[in-house]
Design an enzyme around this catalytic site. Structure first.
Site, PDB file in Angstrom:
ATOM      1  N   THR A 137      -2.454  33.441  25.446  1.00 58.63           N
ATOM      2  CA  THR A 137      -1.761  34.495  26.221  1.00 58.63           C
ATOM      3  C   THR A 137       0.087  34.239  25.439  1.00 58.63           C
ATOM      4  OG1 THR A 137      -0.997  36.228  27.764  1.00 58.63           O
ATOM      5  CG2 THR A 137      -2.079  34.298  27.930  1.00 58.63           C
ATOM      6  N   ASP A 138       0.439  35.173  25.320  1.00 58.76           N
ATOM      7  CA  ASP A 138       2.551  34.831  25.792  1.00 58.76           C
ATOM      8  C   ASP A 138       2.906  34.127  27.192  1.00 58.76           C
ATOM      9  OD1 ASP A 138       2.179  37.285  26.598  1.00 58.76           O
ATOM     10  OD2 ASP A 138       3.698  37.942  24.753  1.00 58.76           O
ATOM     11  N   GLU A 139       1.702  35.439  28.089  1.00 55.04           N
ATOM     12  CA  GLU A 139       2.744  34.801  29.651  1.00 55.04           C
ATOM     13  C   GLU A 139       2.220  33.192  29.835  1.00 55.04           C
ATOM     14  OE1 GLU A 139       0.291  37.439  31.813  1.00 55.04           O
ATOM     15  OE2 GLU A 139      -0.054  39.259  30.593  1.00 55.04           O
ATOM     16  N   TYR A 162      -3.400  33.558  36.657  1.00 51.04           N
ATOM     17  CA  TYR A 162      -3.494  33.896  34.781  1.00 51.04           C
ATOM     18  C   TYR A 162      -3.561  33.014  34.567  1.00 51.04           C
ATOM     19  CZ  TYR A 162      -4.698  35.857  31.121  1.00 51.04           C
ATOM     20  OH  TYR A 162      -4.496  36.485  29.271  1.00 51.04           O
ATOM     21  N   LYS A 166      -4.876  29.919  31.744  1.00 53.28           N
ATOM     22  CA  LYS A 166      -4.749  29.988  30.617  1.00 53.28           C
ATOM     23  C   LYS A 166      -3.497  28.911  29.722  1.00 53.28           C
ATOM     24  CE  LYS A 166      -6.018  32.816  27.980  1.00 53.28           C
ATOM     25  NZ  LYS A 166      -7.868  32.875  27.476  1.00 53.28           N
ATOM     26  N   ASN A 191       0.964  41.230  24.082  1.00 53.77           N
ATOM     27  CA  ASN A 191       0.060  42.613  24.956  1.00 53.77           C
ATOM     28  C   ASN A 191      -0.700  43.342  23.366  1.00 53.77           C
ATOM     29  OD1 ASN A 191       1.277  42.128  27.063  1.00 53.77           O
ATOM     30  ND2 ASN A 191       0.582  44.041  28.025  1.00 53.77           N
ATOM     31  N   LEU A 202      -2.815  48.831  31.709  1.00 55.50           N
ATOM     32  CA  LEU A 202      -1.854  49.209  31.631  1.00 55.50           C
ATOM     33  C   LEU A 202      -2.121  51.076  30.924  1.00 55.50           C
ATOM     34  CD1 LEU A 202       1.064  50.441  32.821  1.00 55.50           C
ATOM     35  CD2 LEU A 202       1.598  49.365  30.022  1.00 55.50           C
ATOM     36  N   ASP A 292       6.507  46.443  43.574  1.00 57.87           N
ATOM     37  CA  ASP A 292       6.128  45.512  42.377  1.00 57.87           C
ATOM     38  C   ASP A 292       5.092  44.649  42.667  1.00 57.87           C
ATOM     39  OD1 ASP A 292       7.169  44.622  39.693  1.00 57.87           O
ATOM     40  OD2 ASP A 292       8.751  44.017  39.935  1.00 57.87           O
ATOM     41  N   ARG A 293       4.838  44.252  41.338  1.00 60.05           N
ATOM     42  CA  ARG A 293       3.885  43.307  41.594  1.00 60.05           C
ATOM     43  C   ARG A 293       3.820  41.713  41.921  1.00 60.05           C
ATOM     44  NH1 ARG A 293       1.754  42.284  35.685  1.00 60.05           N
ATOM     45  NH2 ARG A 293      -0.471  43.130  35.413  1.00 60.05           N
ATOM     46  N   GLY A 295       5.470  38.151  41.427  1.00 66.75           N
ATOM     47  CA  GLY A 295       5.889  37.652  40.635  1.00 66.75           C
ATOM     48  C   GLY A 295       6.190  38.720  38.960  1.00 66.75           C
TER      49      GLY A 295
HETATM   50  N1  LIG Z   1      -5.439  41.557  26.955  1.00 65.62           N
HETATM   51  C1  LIG Z   1      -5.049  41.232  26.019  1.00 65.62           C
HETATM   52  O1  LIG Z   1      -3.600  41.943  26.307  1.00 65.62           O
HETATM   53  C2  LIG Z   1      -4.156  40.092  25.747  1.00 65.62           C
HETATM   54  C3  LIG Z   1      -3.370  39.114  24.790  1.00 65.62           C
HETATM   55  C4  LIG Z   1      -3.398  38.208  25.046  1.00 65.62           C
HETATM   56  C5  LIG Z   1      -4.746  36.968  24.730  1.00 65.62           C
HETATM   57  N2  LIG Z   1      -5.872  37.910  25.302  1.00 65.62           N
HETATM   58  C6  LIG Z   1      -6.331  36.691  26.262  1.00 65.62           C
HETATM   59  O2  LIG Z   1      -7.752  37.174  24.883  1.00 65.62           O
HETATM   60  C7  LIG Z   1      -8.843  36.876  25.532  1.00 65.62           C
HETATM   61  C8  LIG Z   1      -9.809  38.319  25.839  1.00 65.62           C
HETATM   62  O3  LIG Z   1      -9.248  39.072  26.417  1.00 65.62           O
HETATM   63  P1  LIG Z   1     -10.040  40.386  26.722  1.00 65.62           P
HETATM   64  O4  LIG Z   1      -8.627  41.800  26.486  1.00 65.62           O
HETATM   65  O5  LIG Z   1     -10.942  40.875  25.895  1.00 65.62           O
HETATM   66  O6  LIG Z   1     -10.481  40.551  28.519  1.00 65.62           O
HETATM   67  P2  LIG Z   1     -11.507  41.158  29.213  1.00 65.62           P
HETATM   68  O7  LIG Z   1     -11.714  40.936  30.622  1.00 65.62           O
HETATM   69  O8  LIG Z   1     -12.159  42.476  27.942  1.00 65.62           O
HETATM   70  O9  LIG Z   1     -13.141  40.186  28.061  1.00 65.62           O
HETATM   71  C9  LIG Z   1     -13.769  39.266  28.859  1.00 65.62           C
HETATM   72  C10 LIG Z   1     -15.111  38.690  28.883  1.00 65.62           C
HETATM   73  O10 LIG Z   1     -14.819  37.330  29.045  1.00 65.62           O
HETATM   74  C11 LIG Z   1     -16.706  37.461  29.459  1.00 65.62           C
HETATM   75  N3  LIG Z   1     -16.344  36.758  30.524  1.00 65.62           N
HETATM   76  C12 LIG Z   1     -15.493  36.174  31.946  1.00 65.62           C
HETATM   77  N4  LIG Z   1     -16.455  35.162  31.926  1.00 65.62           N
HETATM   78  C13 LIG Z   1     -17.574  34.349  31.479  1.00 65.62           C
HETATM   79  C14 LIG Z   1     -17.729  33.669  31.114  1.00 65.62           C
HETATM   80  N5  LIG Z   1     -17.864  32.697  32.621  1.00 65.62           N
HETATM   81  N6  LIG Z   1     -18.695  33.010  30.368  1.00 65.62           N
HETATM   82  C15 LIG Z   1     -18.796  34.041  29.647  1.00 65.62           C
HETATM   83  N7  LIG Z   1     -18.453  34.979  29.721  1.00 65.62           N
HETATM   84  C16 LIG Z   1     -17.941  35.100  30.151  1.00 65.62           C
HETATM   85  C17 LIG Z   1     -16.373  38.975  30.039  1.00 65.62           C
HETATM   86  O11 LIG Z   1     -17.948  38.764  30.334  1.00 65.62           O
HETATM   87  C18 LIG Z   1     -16.130  39.627  28.720  1.00 65.62           C
HETATM   88  O12 LIG Z   1     -17.195  40.101  28.107  1.00 65.62           O
HETATM   89  C19 LIG Z   1      -8.487  36.165  27.090  1.00 65.62           C
HETATM   90  O13 LIG Z   1      -8.746  34.894  27.047  1.00 65.62           O
HETATM   91  C20 LIG Z   1      -6.822  36.440  26.852  1.00 65.62           C
HETATM   92  O14 LIG Z   1      -6.763  35.927  27.857  1.00 65.62           O
HETATM   93  C21 LIG Z   1      -5.954  39.050  25.926  1.00 65.62           C
END
Ligand SMILES: NC(=O)c1ccc[n+]([C@@H]2O[C@H](COP(=O)([O-])OP(=O)(O)OC[C@H]3O[C@@H](n4cnc5c(N)ncnc54)[C@H](O)[C@@H]3O)[C@@H](O)[C@H]2O)c1
Length: 356
Positions: A137-139, A162, A166, A191, A202, A292-293, A295
């Site tokens: 993530t960019d975070e 979080y 990451k 995002n 959101l 606010d959240r 941080g």
């Molecule tokens: N959503 C965003 O905007 C965004 C942006 C940038 C990067 N990311 C990254 O992309 C990835 C996916 O994000 P997302 O939004 O789809 O998340 P999500 O929360 O929708 O999905 C996460 C999935 O991982 C599974 N999971 C969690 N813990 C687990 C474990 N211990 N073993 C096996 N499976 C497990 C969950 O069951 C779920 O299916 C993450 O690594 C996140 O950091 C997300």
């Protein structure tokens, strides 16, 4: 180009992972096997993959309920399917939850990534025709002021449990490349939005609250800025990196599409009102500024020149069309919404939010 035969998708039942599996089947020439390993936490939902399951389960698609922290379970999958490529999505992904309870984030995001890397290293040895792609993530880069962008070279400055978890996983992935020559690539994305996103993030929260005429909670002054990208554009970028990226390298992925939260929420009120043929002003009055959240990072903005110039990737869905598509999906999939809002998620919400 490396021939990919068996790709392990971790977290393939989540939002981005399930869209990635749809993307592989519908939008690419990939003809190998896809192994989806997911623990099915509250955020994992096999209903995201009903069609894929019907058509391809047991032929080119395999679901395995597995925890990425379980070394033996993951070892078994590498052997059983002769995995040559990993795309690692599985994570605890919601910042608010990481503030309430960071433990699962440390466990899955750090220890789970470590366990996958250890398995990849043990199973692959010194092979160079394999790849571990890590989704991040960019975070991890922290927060920006009014100007500037995150580059691949921006120093890490994570500020929530979080993003710290990451960031830690990113460092581990790079360390396995430097120390053991494990072939890896990484991407840090802004995002995402689109279908199948769990309604705690959101955009789906707002669409559903507008539809249900509930308050629209906006943190602080609403002027925090995020860069939004349609989920398929993230997945096409990850696929480009897996196929054409340089081993050991990181690529930023972004929408080049910055929005203040409050402007986005106002726009969602207008759009949903148009879909429902209702009065926009009524919905806008539901906007409620809340404390606010802790941080809360002010602004994220990604510079993604590298992936554009080196791999020829670009965004294909503009925000207006992407939001319309997403709104339509949420308005037409009530059963999915009811199902994901029941069960574990409901229990967690009752426990953590009932006193507010
Ligand atoms: N959503 C965003 O905007 C965004 C942006 C940038 C990067 N990311 C990254 O992309 C990835 C996916 O994000 P997302 O939004 O789809 O998340 P999500 O929360 O929708 O999905 C996460 C999935 O991982 C599974 N999971 C969690 N813990 C687990 C474990 N211990 N073993 C096996 N499976 C497990 C969950 O069951 C779920 O299916 C993450 O690594 C996140 O950091 C997300």
């Amino acid at each position: 180009m490396r021939k990919i035969k068996n790709i392990l998708v971790t977290g393939g039942a989540g939002f981005i992972g399930s869209n990635f599996i749809h993307y592989l089947f519908n939008d690419t020439e990939f003809d190998g096997r896809i192994i989806n390993a997911d623990k099915l936490t509250y955020a994992g939902n096999l209903e995201n993959l009903t069609e894929i399951n019907k058509k391809h389960e047991g032929k080119r698609y395999f679901f395995e309920k597995a925890d990425i922290c379980d070394y033996n379970a993951i070892e078994l999958l590498f052997r059983k399917y002769d995995i040559d490529t990993v795309i690692h999505f599985a994570a605890e992904s919601h910042v608010d939850r990481s503030i309430h309870g960071p433990r699962d984030f440390i466990e899955t995001n750090i220890n789970g990534t470590f366990c996958l890397l250890e398995n990849a290293r043990a199973f692959w040895g010194d092979r160079d025709d394999v790849l571990f792609h890590h989704i991040s993530t960019d975070e991890v880069f922290g927060s920006l002021g009014e100007t500037g962008f995150f580059y691949e070279t921006t120093p890490y400055d994570p500020r929530s449990p979080y993003s710290a978890s990451k960031a830690s996983s990113d460092h581990l992935v790079r360390a396995y490349n430097h120390t053991y020559n494990l072939p890896v690539t990484l991407s840090n994305c802004s995002n995402n939005y689109g279908p199948y996103q769990f309604p705690e993030k959101l955009i789906p929260v707002m669409i559903l609250n507008i539809k249900e005429k509930k308050p629209l909670p906006v943190y602080g002054d609403g002027r925090n800025i995020r860069d939004w990208l349609y989920v398929n554009d993230h997945n096409s970028a990850a696929w480009a990196i897996i196929n054409k990226g340089k081993t050991g390298e990181t690529y930023n992925i972004g929408g080049e599409n910055e929005w203040e939260n409050i402007k986005l929420v106002n726009s969602l009120c207008e759009k949903v009102a148009r879909f429902l043929k209702k009065d926009t002003d009524y919905y806008k009055k539901l906007i409620t500024f809340v404390k606010d959240r802790p941080g809360h990072d002010r602004r994220y903005a990604i510079n993604c020149d590298r992936i554009k110039s080196e791999l020829g990737w670009k965004q294909s869905v503009d925000f207006d069309a992407g939001l319309d598509r997403t709104i339509e999906w949420y308005l037409n999939n009530q059963r999915w919404i009811d199902n994901v809002r029941s069960g574990e998620y409901k229990k967690w919400m009752e426990k953590n939010y009932s006193k507010r």
